[in-house]
Design a protein around this motif. Structure first.
Motif, PDB file in Angstrom:
ATOM      1  N   HIS A 116      -0.511  -5.143  13.501  1.00 35.72           N
ATOM      2  CA  HIS A 116      -1.430  -5.102  12.455  1.00 35.72           C
ATOM      3  C   HIS A 116      -0.981  -4.537  11.206  1.00 35.72           C
ATOM      4  CE1 HIS A 116      -4.471  -6.409  15.866  1.00 35.72           C
ATOM      5  NE2 HIS A 116      -4.185  -7.320  15.173  1.00 35.72           N
ATOM      6  N   TYR A 117      -0.628  -3.340  11.436  1.00 35.30           N
ATOM      7  CA  TYR A 117      -0.520  -2.676  10.147  1.00 35.30           C
ATOM      8  C   TYR A 117       0.866  -3.014   9.383  1.00 35.30           C
ATOM      9  CZ  TYR A 117      -4.033   0.664  11.416  1.00 35.30           C
ATOM     10  OH  TYR A 117      -5.218   1.233  11.662  1.00 35.30           O
ATOM     11  N   ARG A 118       1.697  -3.550  10.302  1.00 44.66           N
ATOM     12  CA  ARG A 118       3.100  -3.926   9.562  1.00 44.66           C
ATOM     13  C   ARG A 118       2.721  -5.317   8.693  1.00 44.66           C
ATOM     14  NH1 ARG A 118       8.006  -3.865  13.157  1.00 44.66           N
ATOM     15  NH2 ARG A 118       9.167  -3.910  11.145  1.00 44.66           N
ATOM     16  N   MET A 119       1.593  -6.021   9.352  1.00 46.24           N
ATOM     17  CA  MET A 119       1.465  -7.228   8.760  1.00 46.24           C
ATOM     18  C   MET A 119       0.618  -6.973   7.375  1.00 46.24           C
ATOM     19  SD  MET A 119       1.210 -10.392   8.502  1.00 46.24           S
ATOM     20  CE  MET A 119       1.862 -10.976  10.204  1.00 46.24           C
ATOM     21  N   LEU A 120      -0.345  -6.040   7.495  1.00 44.00           N
ATOM     22  CA  LEU A 120      -0.946  -5.465   6.027  1.00 44.00           C
ATOM     23  C   LEU A 120       0.188  -5.252   5.293  1.00 44.00           C
ATOM     24  CD1 LEU A 120      -3.942  -3.095   7.265  1.00 44.00           C
ATOM     25  CD2 LEU A 120      -4.013  -5.130   6.083  1.00 44.00           C
ATOM     26  N   ALA A 121       1.020  -4.443   5.533  1.00 45.87           N
ATOM     27  CA  ALA A 121       2.097  -4.130   4.406  1.00 45.87           C
ATOM     28  C   ALA A 121       2.818  -5.471   3.818  1.00 45.87           C
ATOM     29  CB  ALA A 121       3.336  -3.222   5.059  1.00 45.87           C
ATOM     30  N   ARG A 122       3.024  -6.347   4.866  1.00 44.78           N
ATOM     31  CA  ARG A 122       3.836  -7.511   4.288  1.00 44.78           C
ATOM     32  C   ARG A 122       3.107  -8.286   3.575  1.00 44.78           C
ATOM     33  NH1 ARG A 122       7.909 -10.798   8.023  1.00 44.78           N
ATOM     34  NH2 ARG A 122       8.398  -9.127   9.472  1.00 44.78           N
ATOM     35  N   ARG A 123       1.636  -8.638   3.801  1.00 44.84           N
ATOM     36  CA  ARG A 123       0.832  -9.418   3.047  1.00 44.84           C
ATOM     37  C   ARG A 123       0.681  -8.652   1.807  1.00 44.84           C
ATOM     38  NH1 ARG A 123      -1.457 -13.988   5.716  1.00 44.84           N
ATOM     39  NH2 ARG A 123      -3.438 -13.611   4.628  1.00 44.84           N
ATOM     40  N   TRP A 124       0.337  -7.397   1.816  1.00 44.96           N
ATOM     41  CA  TRP A 124      -0.042  -6.659   0.456  1.00 44.96           C
ATOM     42  C   TRP A 124       1.399  -6.873  -0.567  1.00 44.96           C
ATOM     43  CZ3 TRP A 124      -2.555  -1.888   2.901  1.00 44.96           C
ATOM     44  CH2 TRP A 124      -3.789  -2.188   3.051  1.00 44.96           C
ATOM     45  N   ALA A 125       2.537  -6.615   0.211  1.00 48.76           N
ATOM     46  CA  ALA A 125       3.817  -6.701  -0.795  1.00 48.76           C
ATOM     47  C   ALA A 125       3.762  -7.966  -1.350  1.00 48.76           C
ATOM     48  CB  ALA A 125       4.845  -6.505   0.279  1.00 48.76           C
ATOM     49  N   ARG A 126       3.428  -9.153  -0.440  1.00 49.13           N
ATOM     50  CA  ARG A 126       3.690 -10.540  -1.089  1.00 49.13           C
ATOM     51  C   ARG A 126       2.728 -10.896  -2.224  1.00 49.13           C
ATOM     52  NH1 ARG A 126       2.316 -13.914   3.627  1.00 49.13           N
ATOM     53  NH2 ARG A 126       3.982 -12.963   4.952  1.00 49.13           N
ATOM     54  N   GLY A 127       1.683 -10.392  -2.111  1.00 50.53           N
ATOM     55  CA  GLY A 127       0.638 -10.495  -3.247  1.00 50.53           C
ATOM     56  C   GLY A 127       1.096  -9.730  -4.467  1.00 50.53           C
ATOM     57  N   PHE A 128       1.641  -8.558  -4.227  1.00 50.97           N
ATOM     58  CA  PHE A 128       1.902  -7.530  -5.240  1.00 50.97           C
ATOM     59  C   PHE A 128       2.973  -8.036  -6.040  1.00 50.97           C
ATOM     60  CE2 PHE A 128       4.788  -3.767  -6.382  1.00 50.97           C
ATOM     61  CZ  PHE A 128       3.861  -3.237  -7.180  1.00 50.97           C
ATOM     62  N   VAL A 129       3.927  -9.082  -5.418  1.00 51.14           N
ATOM     63  CA  VAL A 129       5.044  -9.573  -6.457  1.00 51.14           C
ATOM     64  C   VAL A 129       4.315 -10.300  -7.625  1.00 51.14           C
ATOM     65  CG1 VAL A 129       6.894 -11.072  -6.555  1.00 51.14           C
ATOM     66  CG2 VAL A 129       6.435  -9.589  -4.492  1.00 51.14           C
ATOM     67  N   ILE A 130       3.282 -11.162  -7.422  1.00 48.83           N
ATOM     68  CA  ILE A 130       2.617 -12.043  -8.233  1.00 48.83           C
ATOM     69  C   ILE A 130       2.173 -10.816  -9.353  1.00 48.83           C
ATOM     70  CG2 ILE A 130       1.020 -13.661  -8.713  1.00 48.83           C
ATOM     71  CD1 ILE A 130       2.924 -14.668  -6.584  1.00 48.83           C
ATOM     72  N   THR A 131       1.385  -9.820  -8.969  1.00 45.49           N
ATOM     73  CA  THR A 131       0.646  -8.999  -9.910  1.00 45.49           C
ATOM     74  C   THR A 131       1.880  -8.220 -10.824  1.00 45.49           C
ATOM     75  OG1 THR A 131       0.559  -7.311  -8.504  1.00 45.49           O
ATOM     76  CG2 THR A 131      -1.282  -8.690  -8.697  1.00 45.49           C
ATOM     77  N   THR A 161      -5.274 -16.911 -15.199  1.00 42.83           N
ATOM     78  CA  THR A 161      -5.416 -17.885 -14.144  1.00 42.83           C
ATOM     79  C   THR A 161      -4.574 -18.189 -13.373  1.00 42.83           C
ATOM     80  OG1 THR A 161      -6.548 -19.143 -16.297  1.00 42.83           O
ATOM     81  CG2 THR A 161      -6.447 -20.316 -14.369  1.00 42.83           C
ATOM     82  N   LEU A 162      -3.383 -18.373 -13.742  1.00 42.12           N
ATOM     83  CA  LEU A 162      -2.199 -18.564 -12.772  1.00 42.12           C
ATOM     84  C   LEU A 162      -2.097 -17.415 -11.670  1.00 42.12           C
ATOM     85  CD1 LEU A 162       0.871 -19.584 -15.180  1.00 42.12           C
ATOM     86  CD2 LEU A 162       0.072 -20.783 -13.353  1.00 42.12           C
ATOM     87  N   CYS A 163      -2.288 -16.356 -12.157  1.00 39.86           N
ATOM     88  CA  CYS A 163      -2.248 -15.418 -11.243  1.00 39.86           C
ATOM     89  C   CYS A 163      -3.455 -15.537  -9.948  1.00 39.86           C
ATOM     90  CB  CYS A 163      -2.221 -14.023 -11.923  1.00 39.86           C
ATOM     91  SG  CYS A 163      -2.492 -12.510 -10.843  1.00 39.86           S
ATOM     92  N   THR A 164      -4.620 -15.677 -10.557  1.00 32.50           N
ATOM     93  CA  THR A 164      -5.790 -15.870  -9.752  1.00 32.50           C
ATOM     94  C   THR A 164      -5.653 -17.225  -8.805  1.00 32.50           C
ATOM     95  OG1 THR A 164      -6.875 -15.403 -11.409  1.00 32.50           O
ATOM     96  CG2 THR A 164      -8.149 -15.869  -9.634  1.00 32.50           C
TER      97      THR A 164
END
Ligand code: HEB
Length: 448
Positions: free
Chosen positions: A49-64, A418-421
């Motif tokens: 679960h925690y590793r998945m959290l890191a994965r998903r946060w990292a993926r979103g982070f790239v956009i920002t 807009t693109l980011c959202t």
């Protein structure tokens, strides 16, 4: 648009750019820490679960991060375009930290790239976690370097004045000016608390929408705990900032606190408004607390605004920025503490709807506190761009095209926002965590 005052327009364009950029800059500093903590717990506890959290946060982070690169570049461009006199005079004093901040950012970006593409590539998951550290450090360093520049504008040091220009420049002294320690500390802690709070808000939102899964419960526990830790540190840092102001920039503190006459045992005033005689009305008054905030002594003397000539007094409305920021700080601390207390007692339910709503609110509120904090810091320096040496008015461009630039940049930020959202929504909506967990870890227990 033809007859607008270029100074006003320059200020508007910079306000807009910084107000937008600070969102992404804050994420760039704080999210890596959250990713790193989540992966560390995941590896330690062998908990997918925690590793998945890191994965998903990292993926979103790239956009920002991508948006932050564009807005950051816009600031670099605008510094010379909109504030030519400022760059002319201060350029050689601040070019060292400006350069270092770019360098730190590249450091962060390179390791972020390696981090993203090497999940499950190492024999030991711990090795992959190590790659998160340079990302955390790079983000922190770029915040530190850029904050020294802002600190310099508030308490300039490290040069002598000769014929209206800065001479005998010592960039290291300039970087370590008196405003640097409190500002760096406050900027870092407030970025960390904000990122924890925004991730907590997302978890709370998911839990309000559908039945809470183990994944979201764990996410909530981690993010709210980190919120609590950094909300406490932010409060300490804010207190140090106030003490710094009392000593080195007392007109800013006096304007923010509507403290007109120098006196001992000064009261702290929150909210309210000023009547014609500049007397606060309907305010909350905390006896002698301003003296304590300023000098850790309830009877100490606090310099009033009367000591400063009218032309160099900051606007009095920054009072509200200070109050709102502080109130949000107390809110973040209270809500995260309440969650922790409720979660410690078996009989109580820390996932009740009311509390989840409060946690959900803490995310956007933390971002507002960041904005209010910067407005307080920047407006509180007025009329100066470099305190005591150059005013904002002297520094601004006189170009007639500044109005056009304003609209162009506004358009750019609307498109980027807009693109980011849209991208982030698509990324997470079409791929819920629970499904992804099952795909990656088919043996995982179905947690409810
Ligand atoms: Fe803050 C700023 C205090 C909270 C964010 N702050 C600030 C200032 C002060 C303060 C005094 C000014 C400084 C200068 O200018 O130098 N805070 C404070 C206090 C508190 C606070 C006392 C309570 C606890 N903040 C807060 C929060 C946040 C913040 C919560 C978020 C989250 N701030 C901020 C910012 C800023 C500020 C961002 C800007 C920067 C600097 O440092 O300046």
């Amino acid at each position: 648009m033809m007859n607008v005052d270029p100074v006003l327009m320059s200020r508007l364009i910079t306000t807009m750019t910084l107000g937008f950029h600070i969102i992404f800059a804050t994420l760039g500093v704080g999210i890596p820490l959250m990713i790193s903590i989540a992966e560390f717990i995941g590896v330690k506890k062998k908990d997918p679960h925690y590793r998945m959290l890191a994965r998903r946060w990292a993926r979103g982070f790239v956009i920002t991060v991508a948006v932050g690169v564009v807005t950051g570049t816009a600031i670099g461009l605008q510094l010379s375009l909109v504030w030519p006199e400022f760059m002319q005079v201060a350029g050689n004093v601040i070019s060292l930290p400006l350069f270092m901040e770019v360098f730190a950012f590249f450091f962060e970006a390179i390791f972020l790239g390696m981090y993203l593409y090497t999940w499950d590539r190492f024999k030991k998951p711990f090795t992959h976690w190590l790659l998160s550290l340079p990302v955390v450090i790079g983000g922190g360093l770029s915040a530190i370097f850029i904050t020294t520049v802002n600190a310099f504008m508030n308490t300039p040091e490290g040069f002598t004045m000769a014929n209206g220009a800065f001479a005998a420049v010592n960039p290291i002294t300039a970087m370590f000016n008196p405003a640097t320690p409190s500002k760096v500390f406050h900027v870092l802690t407030s970025a960390y608390v904000t990122c924890a709070a925004i991730l907590a808000a997302i978890s709370a939102f998911m839990m309000l929408r559908k039945k809470a899964s183990d994944y979201h419960k764990k996410a909530l526990k981690l993010t709210v705990t980190v919120t609590f830790i950094f909300a406490s540190l932010t409060a300490i840092a804010g207190d140090l900032s106030a003490k710094f102001l009392a000593e080195h920039q007392s007109e800013k503190l006096a304007a923010a606190e509507w403290h007109f006459e120098t006196e001992k045992g000064a009261d702290l005033i929150m909210f309210g408004w000023l009547d014609e005689q500049n007397e606060p009305r309907y305010e909350f008054r905390f006896p002698k607390l301003l003296s304590f905030l300023a000098h850790s002594d309830f009877n100490s003397e606090v310099t009033g605004l009367e000591e400063f000539p009218e032309e160099v007094r900051p606007p009095l409305w920054i009072h509200y920025m200070f109050d709102l920021m502080t109130a949000i700080g107390i809110f973040l601390l209270a809500v995260s503490m309440l969650y922790l207390i409720l979660s410690k007692v078996k009989k109580w339910n820390e996932h009740n709807k009311g509390l989840l709503i409060l946690i959900f609110l803490s995310g956007p509120l933390a971002f507002l506190a960041i904005e209010f904090g910067w407005i307080l810091a920047e407006e509180g320096r007025q009329p100066w761009i470099i305190r005591g040496y150059m005013t904002v008015e002297e520094a601004a461009t006189s170009s007639p095209y500044i109005g056009l630039m304003f609209w162009l940049f506004l358009g750019l930020y609307i498109v980027l926002g807009t693109l980011c959202t849209v991208t982030l929504r698509k990324m997470f909506r079409s791929n819920p965590a629970e499904e992804e967990l099952e795909k990656l870890y088919p043996t995982i227990e179905k947690g409810d």
